[in-house]
Design a protein around this motif. Structure first.
Motif, short mmCIF file in Angstrom:
data_model
loop_
_atom_site.label_atom_id
_atom_site.label_comp_id
_atom_site.label_asym_id
_atom_site.label_seq_id
_atom_site.Cartn_x
_atom_site.Cartn_y
_atom_site.Cartn_z
N TRP A 66 -3.32 -0.80 -4.21
CA TRP A 66 -4.19 0.27 -3.77
C TRP A 66 -5.46 -0.33 -3.18
CZ3 TRP A 66 -0.93 0.52 -7.77
CH2 TRP A 66 -0.14 1.66 -7.92
N LYS A 67 -5.97 0.28 -2.14
CA LYS A 67 -7.22 -0.17 -1.52
C LYS A 67 -8.10 1.04 -1.28
CE LYS A 67 -8.98 -3.06 2.28
NZ LYS A 67 -9.65 -4.02 1.37
N THR A 68 -9.31 1.01 -1.77
CA THR A 68 -10.21 2.15 -1.67
C THR A 68 -10.61 2.42 -0.22
OG1 THR A 68 -11.07 1.62 -3.87
CG2 THR A 68 -12.39 3.12 -2.51
N ASN A 69 -10.48 3.68 0.17
CA ASN A 69 -10.91 4.13 1.51
C ASN A 69 -10.33 3.27 2.63
OD1 ASN A 69 -12.49 6.21 0.41
ND2 ASN A 69 -14.24 4.82 0.13
N TYR A 70 -9.05 2.97 2.52
CA TYR A 70 -8.40 2.14 3.52
C TYR A 70 -8.31 2.88 4.86
CZ TYR A 70 -4.73 -0.34 6.04
OH TYR A 70 -4.01 -1.01 7.00
N ILE A 71 -8.72 2.22 5.91
CA ILE A 71 -8.61 2.76 7.27
C ILE A 71 -7.73 1.80 8.08
CG2 ILE A 71 -9.84 3.38 9.39
CD1 ILE A 71 -12.29 3.95 7.66
N PHE A 89 0.92 -0.27 13.85
CA PHE A 89 2.10 0.34 13.24
C PHE A 89 1.71 1.16 12.01
CE2 PHE A 89 1.80 -3.94 11.38
CZ PHE A 89 1.85 -3.66 10.02
N GLU A 90 0.59 0.78 11.36
CA GLU A 90 0.13 1.54 10.20
C GLU A 90 -0.29 2.95 10.60
OE1 GLU A 90 -1.42 -2.79 9.71
OE2 GLU A 90 -1.26 -1.30 11.32
N GLU A 91 -1.11 3.04 11.62
CA GLU A 91 -1.57 4.35 12.08
C GLU A 91 -0.41 5.18 12.62
OE1 GLU A 91 -5.55 5.54 14.33
OE2 GLU A 91 -4.03 4.84 15.78
N LEU A 124 0.83 -1.20 0.00
CA LEU A 124 0.00 0.00 0.00
C LEU A 124 0.87 1.26 0.00
CD1 LEU A 124 -2.83 -1.00 2.51
CD2 LEU A 124 -3.06 -0.67 0.04
N ARG A 125 1.95 1.23 0.79
CA ARG A 125 2.86 2.39 0.81
C ARG A 125 3.60 2.51 -0.52
NH1 ARG A 125 0.73 5.70 3.22
NH2 ARG A 125 2.57 6.93 2.64
N ARG A 126 3.90 1.41 -1.15
CA ARG A 126 4.52 1.45 -2.47
C ARG A 126 3.59 2.14 -3.47
NH1 ARG A 126 7.04 -4.61 -3.37
NH2 ARG A 126 9.05 -4.29 -2.31
N GLY A 127 2.28 1.93 -3.30
CA GLY A 127 1.33 2.61 -4.17
C GLY A 127 1.45 4.11 -4.07
N ARG A 128 1.66 4.62 -2.87
CA ARG A 128 1.87 6.06 -2.69
C ARG A 128 3.15 6.51 -3.39
NH1 ARG A 128 -2.70 5.45 -0.53
NH2 ARG A 128 -3.33 6.52 1.39
N TYR A 129 4.18 5.67 -3.33
CA TYR A 129 5.45 5.99 -3.97
C TYR A 129 5.26 6.12 -5.48
CZ TYR A 129 10.55 6.27 -3.66
OH TYR A 129 11.85 6.72 -3.65
N VAL A 130 4.50 5.20 -6.06
CA VAL A 130 4.21 5.24 -7.48
C VAL A 130 3.46 6.52 -7.84
CG1 VAL A 130 2.90 4.16 -9.35
CG2 VAL A 130 4.23 2.73 -7.78
#
Length: 300
Positions: A270-275, A281-283, A231-237
């Protein structure tokens, strides 16, 4: 513009040294050399895939010359007939989610109107943020900056915070580092001083990652941590394809496409509206993805 030939030779030798250090630290992966040549010049892409710790990595060298196109004029805000540019750009994506992504770039750009400058920087993008690593990373960069100009670290740290930022997510790409561009030789900073500054940054880059790979590379990790990594890699892209000026300039100037896009990870999601889970550790990582954290004086 003749100085650039010597700088290019120095950067090319430094690329080889960096690859040797990173191969040794990985303990299994090898960089494969892919020379490339086009009408504007050429370079060498050193690529690693499926290493013991580095899943995908690139240490790229380029030296190009050509006509200064209208697109470049608009992008850089300069008027000139021809340009020459050389530099090293590297990015490393790890297998283990506990190991961060790291990026480094140093470059020299010269125009036939007499204008020239250095640019570059280093930034760190952890999937899981450990504050003690962020503190150590920023203190290392500050120490190098202070050798040359005490304004460099605070100015370039702020620049990195603002540059490596995803406005559509309202979050930084990682914990930042330093970023600088249009750093021109002048009364305060001589040409030799600025060149040595970029060489010091390039030399410390594999040393920083050596330490992080040794610290976390063999640590066990969970499926949950791997999912978060992607998911963090998606932000990098998202950042590299939408905002990164190096990507845009490389494609605009007709550079080697495979080298330019080597910055992208092998996998991303990517995940839509991920909470994220509460207090996980994610938060905690998302809490630190903001500008203007004073990592030099940070205390938990």
């Amino acid at each position: 513009m003749k100085k650039i030939d010597k700088i290019a030779a120095t950067y090319s030798e430094l690329q080889k040294k960096m690859c040797q250090i990173l191969e040794s630290a990985d303990g299994g992966g090898k960089f494969n050399s892919i020379p490339w040549k086009k009408e504007i010049g050429g370079g060498e892409s050193q690529l690693m895939e499926d290493g013991k710790i580095i899943e995908k990595g690139a240490v790229n060298f380029s030296f190009v010359k050509g006509k200064f196109s209208p697109g470049m004029e608009q992008l850089l805000g300069e008027k000139a007939g021809e340009y020459a540019a050389t530099g090293i750009s590297s990015i490393l994506h790890p297998q283990n989610p506990r190991v961060p992504v790291i990026h480094m770039n140093v470059r020299y750009f010269a125009l036939d109107n007499g204008v020239s400058w250095f640019g570059g920087g280093i930034d760190l993008t952890p999937h899981i943020i450990y504050p003690e690593d962020a503190v150590s990373f920023h203190r290392t960069l500050k120490e190098i900056c202070d050798r040359y100009n005490h304004k460099f670290y605070p100015d370039f740290k702020k620049w990195a915070d603002d540059y490596f930022f995803l406005p559509h997510r309202n979050e930084t790409r990682g914990i930042g580092g330093i970023f600088f561009d249009r750093l021109k030789p002048g009364e305060q900073n001589s040409f030799e001083s600025l060149l040595n500054f970029t060489l010091d940054l390039a030399n410390v880059y594999p040393e920083i990652y050596d330490g992080l790979m040794r610290k976390y590379g063999s640590k066990p990790f969970s499926k949950r941590e791997k999912k978060w990594q992607n998911l963090r890699r998606g932000r990098y892209v998202e950042f590299n394809l939408i905002y990164d000026r190096g990507t845009r300039f490389g494609l605009e100037s007709g550079g080697n496409t495979e080298s330019i896009l080597a910055s992208l990870p092998a996998d991303a999601s990517w995940k839509t509206n991920y909470i994220p889970p509460k207090d996980g550790f994610e938060e905690n990582t998302l809490h630190f993805l903001r500008k203007d954290i004073d990592w030099i004086n940070f205390t938990a």
